[in-house]
Design a protein around this motif. Structure first.
Motif, mmCIF file in Angstrom:
data_model
loop_
_atom_site.group_PDB
_atom_site.id
_atom_site.type_symbol
_atom_site.label_atom_id
_atom_site.label_comp_id
_atom_site.label_asym_id
_atom_site.label_seq_id
_atom_site.Cartn_x
_atom_site.Cartn_y
_atom_site.Cartn_z
ATOM 1 N N VAL A 17 1.218 -1.076 -0.231
ATOM 2 C CA VAL A 17 -0.048 -0.353 0.146
ATOM 3 C C VAL A 17 0.595 1.378 -0.094
ATOM 4 C CG1 VAL A 17 -1.899 1.236 1.414
ATOM 5 C CG2 VAL A 17 -2.004 -1.194 1.129
ATOM 6 N N LEU A 19 1.499 5.057 0.598
ATOM 7 C CA LEU A 19 1.403 6.388 1.481
ATOM 8 C C LEU A 19 1.856 7.364 0.740
ATOM 9 C CD1 LEU A 19 0.008 7.747 3.945
ATOM 10 C CD2 LEU A 19 1.668 6.833 4.821
ATOM 11 N N LEU A 56 6.804 6.457 1.141
ATOM 12 C CA LEU A 56 6.551 5.115 2.249
ATOM 13 C C LEU A 56 6.023 4.667 1.553
ATOM 14 C CD1 LEU A 56 5.868 7.406 5.553
ATOM 15 C CD2 LEU A 56 7.542 5.459 5.185
ATOM 16 N N TYR A 58 3.256 0.231 2.251
ATOM 17 C CA TYR A 58 3.551 -1.188 3.534
ATOM 18 C C TYR A 58 3.039 -1.627 2.880
ATOM 19 C CZ TYR A 58 0.642 -2.195 7.059
ATOM 20 O OH TYR A 58 0.057 -3.351 8.423
ATOM 21 N N GLU A 60 1.328 -4.532 3.455
ATOM 22 C CA GLU A 60 0.009 -4.994 3.997
ATOM 23 C C GLU A 60 0.218 -6.882 4.022
ATOM 24 O OE1 GLU A 60 -3.471 -2.137 5.686
ATOM 25 O OE2 GLU A 60 -3.424 -3.070 3.700
ATOM 26 N N ARG A 64 4.183 -6.580 6.859
ATOM 27 C CA ARG A 64 3.503 -5.107 7.408
ATOM 28 C C ARG A 64 4.753 -4.539 7.664
ATOM 29 N NH1 ARG A 64 1.627 -7.272 12.715
ATOM 30 N NH2 ARG A 64 1.958 -8.915 12.154
ATOM 31 N N SER A 65 6.098 -4.866 6.773
ATOM 32 C CA SER A 65 6.479 -3.463 7.088
ATOM 33 C C SER A 65 6.625 -2.533 6.412
ATOM 34 C CB SER A 65 8.115 -3.793 6.639
ATOM 35 O OG SER A 65 8.265 -4.820 7.233
ATOM 36 N N TRP A 66 6.990 -1.255 7.459
ATOM 37 C CA TRP A 66 6.118 0.041 6.103
ATOM 38 C C TRP A 66 7.928 -0.048 5.763
ATOM 39 C CZ3 TRP A 66 3.039 3.840 5.069
ATOM 40 C CH2 TRP A 66 1.670 3.219 5.425
ATOM 41 N N ALA A 84 11.726 1.320 7.017
ATOM 42 C CA ALA A 84 11.193 2.610 7.545
ATOM 43 C C ALA A 84 11.563 2.979 9.049
ATOM 44 C CB ALA A 84 9.661 2.899 7.580
ATOM 45 N N ARG A 85 11.767 1.487 9.792
ATOM 46 C CA ARG A 85 12.465 1.669 11.090
ATOM 47 C C ARG A 85 13.546 1.986 11.421
ATOM 48 N NH1 ARG A 85 10.899 -0.046 16.453
ATOM 49 N NH2 ARG A 85 9.352 -1.708 15.682
ATOM 50 N N PHE B 718 -5.599 0.319 11.812
ATOM 51 C CA PHE B 718 -3.922 -0.887 11.787
ATOM 52 C C PHE B 718 -2.988 -0.768 11.696
ATOM 53 C CE2 PHE B 718 -1.588 -5.100 11.360
ATOM 54 C CZ PHE B 718 -1.698 -5.638 12.745
ATOM 55 N N ARG B 719 -3.659 -0.364 9.675
ATOM 56 C CA ARG B 719 -1.460 0.702 9.302
ATOM 57 C C ARG B 719 -1.340 1.832 10.063
ATOM 58 N NH1 ARG B 719 -4.398 1.891 3.575
ATOM 59 N NH2 ARG B 719 -4.950 -0.101 3.491
ATOM 60 N N GLU B 722 0.174 0.981 12.975
ATOM 61 C CA GLU B 722 2.222 0.166 12.448
ATOM 62 C C GLU B 722 3.317 1.832 12.255
ATOM 63 O OE1 GLU B 722 3.365 -2.164 13.431
ATOM 64 O OE2 GLU B 722 2.334 -3.888 13.025
ATOM 65 N N ARG B 725 4.290 3.051 15.216
ATOM 66 C CA ARG B 725 5.194 2.239 15.229
ATOM 67 C C ARG B 725 6.191 2.131 15.324
ATOM 68 N NH1 ARG B 725 6.776 -3.068 16.228
ATOM 69 N NH2 ARG B 725 6.072 -3.758 13.954
ATOM 70 N N GLN B 726 6.580 1.685 13.546
ATOM 71 C CA GLN B 726 7.964 1.585 12.509
ATOM 72 C C GLN B 726 8.036 2.831 12.616
ATOM 73 O OE1 GLN B 726 7.206 -1.026 9.574
ATOM 74 N NE2 GLN B 726 5.647 -1.939 11.025
ATOM 75 N N CYS B 727 7.563 4.102 12.627
ATOM 76 C CA CYS B 727 8.181 5.408 12.360
ATOM 77 C C CYS B 727 8.078 6.030 12.319
ATOM 78 C CB CYS B 727 7.131 5.688 10.341
ATOM 79 S SG CYS B 727 7.340 4.500 9.243
ATOM 80 N N PRO B 730 9.600 4.316 16.980
ATOM 81 C CA PRO B 730 10.410 3.220 16.732
ATOM 82 C C PRO B 730 11.681 3.014 17.909
ATOM 83 C CG PRO B 730 11.649 5.369 15.490
ATOM 84 C CD PRO B 730 10.440 5.153 15.762
#
Lengths: 95, 982
Positions: A17, A19, A56, A58, A60, A64-66, A84-85, B718-719, B722, B725-727, B730
């Motif tokens: 997905v 963003l 960005l 996702y 999905e 589920r990693s960005w 992304a983290r 949920f998206r 996340e 949480r990740q961006c 973190p």
């Protein structure tokens, strides 16, 4: 398009997905004096480069990693894909 | 009459005869025929009427770029319009019909339109139909719709099955002509994984259409041998009847495989498959397309492309005419004359636009060098042609060649532009090819056979070496390089008659000149003004001649004039193939609630809520309409106990040492101090300060929370979590899992809910108000050992619980709850009763959280903590979102209790005119409240919280309703909330 996921390897873009601009990672500090101005820029102003763009995505339909994908908006060439983290941490984000 | 034009030779199987009908007339052909070759074999020249002028038209080409011979295939629901007869494979029992005529094809009532041609030139829409204005809808448009157009739809659902698939390869070879076969052989021998695709049912391309020899054998024979060798290689996938229709990013190609179109019935198999092919490299060997020359009345049946004429003779064993003339500007056109003469077909004349000496000697044929055709005759089929010197030549077929265009289309699908090549007078692939693509053979401008075979092999070897394979050393197949040179010649200027450029959209030389005269000179303007190249053939035979004529008008060169951009698909793709299996009920997934079977067995009426099927109400015998059922469900729930499946609400499991801090960032209200065993309502904003979603969070353990979201936003929340949480944060130790489908959850609401549940909880779990008060939660077991979660929350305003069990127990749990509730007259209730009770209680839902409203608007301003930051906090403080006259969520009741209310009505103060300037707000949700005995509504109105008791008008001009309503508290039922705490 194919996105080379840093953990899962090449995956079809249909699993992701979109963003937008990876500048969305840089959420302003709400405690500064001009926070409202900063949040306005963060919320509404985007660069629209003809060329390399960090954006960005996702995963999905996957893990589920960005991801931060560096994509050339003219050729769709993807030169870099990062978690992304990791990018957020490198940009100084924490708690 | 049967196959009067069938001659010896060709690649058709004469041992079998196939019967088919065209416009009801029985005809015969053989396996290996296309519908077009079979029609020609049966002497059928007239096959359709043109799009605009209803001119008689015949078969023009022998390929997928056919502009004229579009027919309807099959009957009933299987009927398919606008199919190109030149690519439709013949099968026994095929039914074909011509299209775009009224009355019989031979006597089209609409052919009179042709006489109106002077009024129907380019841009006639914009000029002719300007006045009188009233004529457009009543006269002009119906007439145009009736007269223009192509085939008709069956108006029935497509009964065939279509599929989609995915393929991967090292090298995709696109086109199996000489260069493609030679390339696939070389690459295949290296061991690389190859896909070789061709739109034709027979591999070989031009080799099957010509009489040239390869490696000392007939070209078609060499092709068959090459295919046999390839078929024996495990690393090669051969895909005939497969069109590569688009070149997409990163080496991805779209392909359409026609699996059963050549069979009488599909036998339950997919008719077509839409493939997505992932290739490391690709080699375009798509060949070239011949282009015509424009001259007076060049659209008659019998006027064909020269290459097509010899294709029908050489490949299909069909003579397209008894007495054939050739009009050419190049040496290749002569090949048609010599090939046909060799087969004993009479050649009437060879007219070459170039001066000089004839390129061949053909017995009995008129050789006209520097010749020009200015006109033709023959109403329903060519009879004669007239040269510029006045000479009339009798012929029933005219083979025209204006040279060959490399098929560069796929090289341009990512906006690459082709380059003009003066030697060929044609565009060749440019430098900016799609990633990983190479081009070989005629597609690359290498038109001669020997050179194309070598080009294919050499490029393939380069590619496989690049990919790390060892290239085969085997030499390229050998063939002579035939003569193909020509001199550009686009249209006969001396001709006074209409000369067609785009046959399918009926665009003539005159239209192009007119377009130029009226200032539409850019090629993109030319295209849109005249519709040139915009038909289903996408101008494959007409674009370049049109460019040349425009260049002539402007005095520029062709490359200066430009070329239009080629986009996918290369040839038309049926909608059915694009849809694949995603049609009807399968368009998107259907999600069933865990108690779906129970609900179905108990008379539920279902409603689609997103992907979910939810019980809307449960009708009982004697109830006359849905209102009866819904009123009863509300009344019985409020009187005793009701049960509702609320599984569809999103559930997100949140765990980690920093879970509470994470929630504090997400929600407007504080979560750091929520104790274990407690539930809290939470409101989320968007970062722009607008309300986004609401729900509850239950703290099940020290580091374990369960969030609920609205049904509609379950995936989106949920998206977002996340992302946060990740961006955004973190550094927090927090993890998320969506458990929406994992747990079946039921609301048990009403004064007897506690009594009911106490019958199923294990070990005397204490449900008393002291032990398990309002907003408590717990993990427990029910029904002797089934794990469960219990939440004391209420959406209905009654004393209520929600109980969750693993989803696989959901259907059984519904039965257990109903059985336990029998003594209390427990009732199942659906989404309607749920909605009525939430409106009675004044809870905001999707209608209120509509992306325009803030926490202040919703009356939830107090939920935005001033002591901490959260998503949306800063921008929610913008002055304009906090104006004194901001809208507020309040309740409304009709002054006359008998009047119903309508959602979407706007509020106007008494005495004001009902217009936008006086708009005070809108009604967002309405219901009939069986408890109150009248309609009630929730809505937003300016300063609503300070206007209780005021009467305003609820106006709904769209539905012709106006009702006086009183502004009241949104909490119609038990405003103090004593019941839910009780």
């Amino acid at each position: 398009m194919i996105i080379n996921h840093p953990l899962l390897g090449p995956r079809d873009a249909a699993e992701f997905v979109y963003l937008g601009d990876a500048a969305l990672i840089d959420r302003p500090d709400p405690s500064v004096a001009d926070a409202a101005e900063k949040f306005h820029e963060y919320g509404y102003l985007r660069d629209n480069p003809a060329g390399e763009h960090q954006e960005l995505w996702y995963h999905e339909q996957g893990d589920r990693s960005w991801l931060v994908v560096t994509r050339n908006t003219l050729s769709h060439e993807i030169s870099k894909v990062e978690l992304a983290r990791d990018v957020a941490v490198a940009r100084g984000r924490g708690r | 009459m049967s196959q009067t034009n069938r001659i010896k030779g060709g690649l058709v199987d004469r041992s079998q005869t196939l019967k088919f009908t065209f416009n009801g007339k029985s005809m015969q052909g053989h396996p290996g025929d296309t519908l077009a070759s079979a029609l020609l074999a049966n002497g059928q020249k007239l096959v359709g009427r043109s799009f605009k002028y209803h001119r008689p038209r015949g078969i023009f080409s022998a390929g997928s770029y056919e502009p004229n011979a579009l027919v309807e295939l099959r009957t009933g629901a299987h009927q398919e319009p606008n199919t190109r007869a030149t690519v439709a494979e013949l099968f026994d029992g095929l039914t074909a019909n011509s299209q775009n005529h009224r009355g019989p094809l031979e006597f089209d009532v609409m052919s009179g339109v042709d006489l109106l041609a002077p009024f129907l030139s380019a841009g006639f829409y914009y000029k002719t139909f300007m006045w009188p204005k009233a004529f457009w809808e009543k006269i002009y448009e119906p007439f145009i719709r009736m007269s223009a157009g192509l085939g008709s739809l069956s108006m029935q659902e497509d009964p065939d099955v279509y599929d989609k698939g995915f393929l991967h390869c090292d090298l995709l070879v696109i086109g199996a002509g000489p260069a493609g076969l030679s390339a696939a052989l070389a690459a295949g021998r290296s061991g690389a994984k190859i896909i070789l695709a061709d739109e034709d049912f027979l591999f070989g391309g031009q080799l099957n259409a010509e009489t040239y020899a390869v490696d000392g054998m007939a070209g078609s024979g060499w092709a068959a041998q090459a295919v046999a060798e390839l078929a024996a290689m495990d690393n090669v996938r051969l895909m005939n009847r497969t069109t590569i229709y688009g070149a997409y990013d990163h080496g991805i190609f779209g392909a359409l495989e026609r699996c059963t179109d050549h069979l009488p019935t599909s036998g339950g198999k997919p008719r077509q498959i839409l493939w997505k092919i992932y290739s490391k490299r690709s080699l375009l060997t798509a060949g070239a397309t011949e282009r015509p020359i424009a001259f007076g009345n060049n659209d008659r049946p019998g006027v064909m492309l020269a290459g097509a004429v010899r294709t029908y003779a050489n490949r299909y064993g069909v003579a397209p005419g008894k007495r054939v003339a050739v009009f050419t500007n190049n040496d290749d056109g002569w090949r048609t004359a010599t090939d046909l003469a060799d087969k004993g077909i009479e050649i009437a004349a060879v007219i070459d636009s170039r001066d000089g000496t004839p390129r061949a000697s053909i017995h009995g044929a008129n050789m006209v060098m520097g010749g020009r055709i200015v006109d033709t005759a023959g109403r329903k089929g060519l009879k004669s042609l007239t040269l510029s010197n006045g000479q009339v030549i009798k012929a029933d077929c005219l083979a025209v060649s204006g040279g060959w265009n490399p098929n560069v289309h796929l090289t341009c699908h990512q906006r690459g532009r082709p380059n003009w090549n003066d030697d060929l007078s044609a565009f060749v692939p440019g430098d900016d090819l799609p990633v990983g693509m190479s081009v070989a053979g005629a597609a690359n401008g290498t038109l001669a056979l020997g050179a194309a075979l070598k080009d294919g092999r050499d490029r393939a070897n380069e590619i496989v070496k690049d990919l790390g394979f060892k290239a085969s050393r085997k030499a390229a197949p050998k063939a002579e390089d035939e003569a193909y040179k020509g001199a550009p010649f686009w249209h006969v200027g001396e001709s006074r008659k209409r000369a067609w450029v785009d046959l399918q959209n009926d665009v003539t030389v005159k239209d192009i000149k007119q377009s130029h005269a009226e200032g539409f000179r850019s090629v993109e303007h030319l295209k849109r003004y005249t519709t040139l190249g915009m038909a289903t053939d996408q101008g494959k035979t007409s674009n370049i001649p049109a460019l040349a004529i425009m260049a002539e008008c402007t005095g520029k060169t062709i490359p200066q004039t430009g070329t239009t951009i080629f986009r996918p698909p290369y040839t038309p793709i049926p909608m059915g193939a694009l849809a694949g299996r995603a049609r009807g009920k399968n368009f998107r997934p259907t999600r069933l609630t865990p108690s779906h079977i129970w609900a179905k067995e108990n008379g539920a009426t279902f409603v689609e809520v997103g992907n979910w099927m939810r019980a809307q109400w449960f009708a009982r015998p004697g109830e006359k309409g849905w209102r009866d059922s819904v009123d009863r469900e509300v009344e019985m729930t409020r009187a005793s106990v009701g049960i509702c499946d609320v599984t569809t609400l999103g559930k997100i499991d949140i765990q980690g040492k920093d879970a509470a801090e994470f929630l504090n960032h997400i929600y407007t209200n504080a979560f750091l101090k929520l104790p274990v065993g407690k539930v809290r309502y939470g409101l989320m904003l968007r970062e722009d300060g607008i309300a986004y979603d609401d729900g509850t969070v239950a703290r099940l353990g020290e580091n374990h929370y369960v969030m609920t979201t609205t049904t509609a936003n379950a995936v989106l929340v949920f998206r977002r979590l996340e992302f946060a949480r990740q961006c955004l944060w973190p550094g927090l130790d927090v993890h998320l899992i969506s458990t929406t489908d994992g747990w079946a959850q039921f609301a048990v609401a009403g004064s007897n809910s506690r009594s009911l549940l106490s019958k199923i909880v294990d070990d005397g779990f204490d449900l008393s108000n002291e032990a398990f008060p309002f907003m408590a939660c717990a993990e427990l077991t029910v029904c002797a050992g089934t794990p469960a979660r219990l939440f004391r929350i209420s959406f209905s305003g009654e004393m209520a619980f929600e109980i969750a069990v693993p989803a696989r127990f959901g259907n059984a749990m519904m039965g257990v709850l109903m059985q336990a509730g029998e003594e209390f007259d427990a009732v199942p209730y659906g989404t309607e009763a749920l909605g009525v009770m939430r409106i009675e209680k004044g809870h905001a839902a999707g209608n209120e959280l509509n992306g325009q409203t803030t926490a202040v608007n919703l009356g939830l301003g107090g939920f935005v903590s001033q002591k901490k930051d959260c998503i949306g906090k800063t921008l929610s403080e913008r002055p304009d979102l906090n104006r004194d006259d901001a809208i507020r969520l309040v309740g409304f009741k009709p002054v006359d209790p008998a009047k119903p209310l309508l959602a979407g009505s706007h509020f106007i103060n008494k005495g004001d005119t009902a217009n936008m300037a006086n708009d005070q707000g809108w009604m967002s949700s309405v219901a009939f409240s069986p408890i109150m005995g009248h309609s009630i509504g929730l809505g937003f109105i300016k300063q609503g919280h300070e206007r209780k008791g005021e009467i305003v008008r609820a106006v709904n001009p769209a539905r012709g309703s106006e009702v006086d309503v009183e502004i009241v508290s949104p909490h119609f039922y038990d405003p103090e909330g004593g019941l839910q705490r009780g």
